[in-house]
Design an enzyme around this catalytic site. Structure first.
Site, PDB file in Angstrom:
ATOM      1  N   THR A 192     -34.048 -12.836  26.244  1.00 10.94           N
ATOM      2  CA  THR A 192     -33.027 -11.813  26.525  1.00 10.94           C
ATOM      3  C   THR A 192     -33.587 -10.395  26.444  1.00 10.94           C
ATOM      4  O   THR A 192     -34.737 -10.179  26.028  1.00 10.94           O
ATOM      5  CB  THR A 192     -31.853 -11.930  25.529  1.00 10.94           C
ATOM      6  OG1 THR A 192     -32.373 -11.720  24.224  1.00 10.94           O
ATOM      7  CG2 THR A 192     -31.188 -13.285  25.611  1.00 10.94           C
ATOM      8  N   CYS A 193     -32.725  -9.433  26.754  1.00 10.73           N
ATOM      9  CA  CYS A 193     -33.166  -8.037  26.870  1.00 10.73           C
ATOM     10  C   CYS A 193     -33.421  -7.372  25.518  1.00 10.73           C
ATOM     11  O   CYS A 193     -33.986  -6.299  25.462  1.00 10.73           O
ATOM     12  CB  CYS A 193     -32.117  -7.238  27.632  1.00 10.73           C
ATOM     13  SG  CYS A 193     -30.562  -7.123  26.732  1.00 10.73           S
ATOM     14  N   THR A 194     -32.986  -8.003  24.424  1.00  9.75           N
ATOM     15  CA  THR A 194     -33.114  -7.304  23.145  1.00  9.75           C
ATOM     16  C   THR A 194     -34.415  -7.651  22.410  1.00  9.75           C
ATOM     17  O   THR A 194     -34.842  -8.805  22.383  1.00  9.75           O
ATOM     18  CB  THR A 194     -31.891  -7.571  22.223  1.00  9.75           C
ATOM     19  OG1 THR A 194     -32.242  -7.227  20.889  1.00  9.75           O
ATOM     20  CG2 THR A 194     -31.462  -9.011  22.249  1.00  9.75           C
ATOM     21  N   ASN A 231     -26.872 -12.459  28.637  1.00 15.68           N
ATOM     22  CA  ASN A 231     -27.882 -12.082  29.638  1.00 15.68           C
ATOM     23  C   ASN A 231     -27.993 -13.096  30.773  1.00 15.68           C
ATOM     24  O   ASN A 231     -28.956 -13.087  31.527  1.00 15.68           O
ATOM     25  CB  ASN A 231     -29.271 -11.921  29.014  1.00 15.68           C
ATOM     26  CG  ASN A 231     -29.611 -10.486  28.697  1.00 15.68           C
ATOM     27  OD1 ASN A 231     -30.736 -10.197  28.312  1.00 15.68           O
ATOM     28  ND2 ASN A 231     -28.675  -9.574  28.837  1.00 15.68           N
TER      29      ASN A 231
END
Ligand code: PLP
Length: 247
Positions: A192-194, A231
């Site tokens: 994911t983006c985090t 996401n």
């Protein structure tokens, strides 16, 4: 490791009050239930809770409640390589029950094991979907043999939500044979983006390639059931397997 009592339950003082009010309202209290928190690493949490439960039974008896049920909840480990084994916990529980709730009291004793039953039933296979090799160790600013970042197709918002509670203990094992190959300090990241989606920071792994598989054992508890689609990533598919020998 998961202190459920910060949200649920009653202190011993509150129990006295609750038993009294129940009596006044004509509510029959038949026993005590506790949960020491999932993946308990200290068997003495159980013995302390059993001793406290005895105290509540005694309070109840004084107020005229006929209490016959003790529910010792869950909290048992789901794998043999945990800090404490199921057998060690069971020994402490049995000793404590012997002291506080011997058979002659006639109290029925039940438990609610969750992780214990399901953790070892599932193995998670994840795929490496990205890789970054770093020639420098960013902590020491010195050249190191090699430090590798792997990105996999499952993570903290999928089967690995335990990483957000700092309780993730399972090891990543490469599926392909790697005996005798050099090991590199590796970090393993979810997709994911985090940047919080970090599974391991300093795992020692052989060099792997995009498309290789990593295997995690004992992933049956609090994993896919807590997965999200954050996401846009899909939840892992479950395949049921049995060895031909057992079949
Ligand atoms: C009330 C209750 N009982 C049993 C369990 C199962 O616990 P465990 O998986 O630690 O055995 C849970 C889990 O949260 C629970 O909330």
């Amino acid at each position: 490791m998961f202190p459920i009592s910060i949200k649920f339950g009653a202190s011993l003082e509150e129990c006295g009050h609750l038993l009294k009010v129940a009596r006044e309202l004509g509510v029959e209290v038949i026993g005590v239930s506790f949960h020491v928190g999932s993946n308990s690493s200290d068997p003495h949490c159980f013995s302390e809770s059993i001793a406290n439960a005895r105290g509540v039974f005694d309070l109840g008896a004084d107020l005229g409640h006929e209490m016959t049920l003790l529910d010792i909840g869950g909290g048992f480990p789901g794998s043999d390589d945990f800090i404490v084994t199921f057998e060690e916990i069971a020994k402490v529980i049995n000793q404590s029950l012997e002291v506080h709730f011997p058979a002659e009291t006639g109290v029925n004793i039940i438990a609610e094991p969750g992780r214990y039953y399901v953790a070892s039933a599932f193995t998670l296979a994840v795929n490496i979907i990205g890789k970054k090799c770093l020639p420098w160790n960013k902590d020491t600013f010195r050249e190191c043999a090699k430090s590798v970042k792997y990105y996999i197709n499952d993570g903290g918002f999928g089967s690995f939500s335990d990483i957000f509670h700092c309780h993730f203990t399972q090891k990543a094992v490469p599926y392909k044979q790697s005996v005798g190959q050099p090991l590199y300090s590796s970090s393993v990241w979810g997709p994911t983006c985090t940047a919080e989606d970090l599974l391991f920071n300093h795992a020692q792994l052989p060099e792997l390639q995009v498309g290789d598989w990593l295997i995690f054992e004992n992933m049956g508890a609090y994993t896919v059931s807590l997965s999200t689609h954050f996401n846009g990533f899909s939840i892992p598919r479950v395949h049921f397997c049995i060895s031909s020998k057992i079949w």
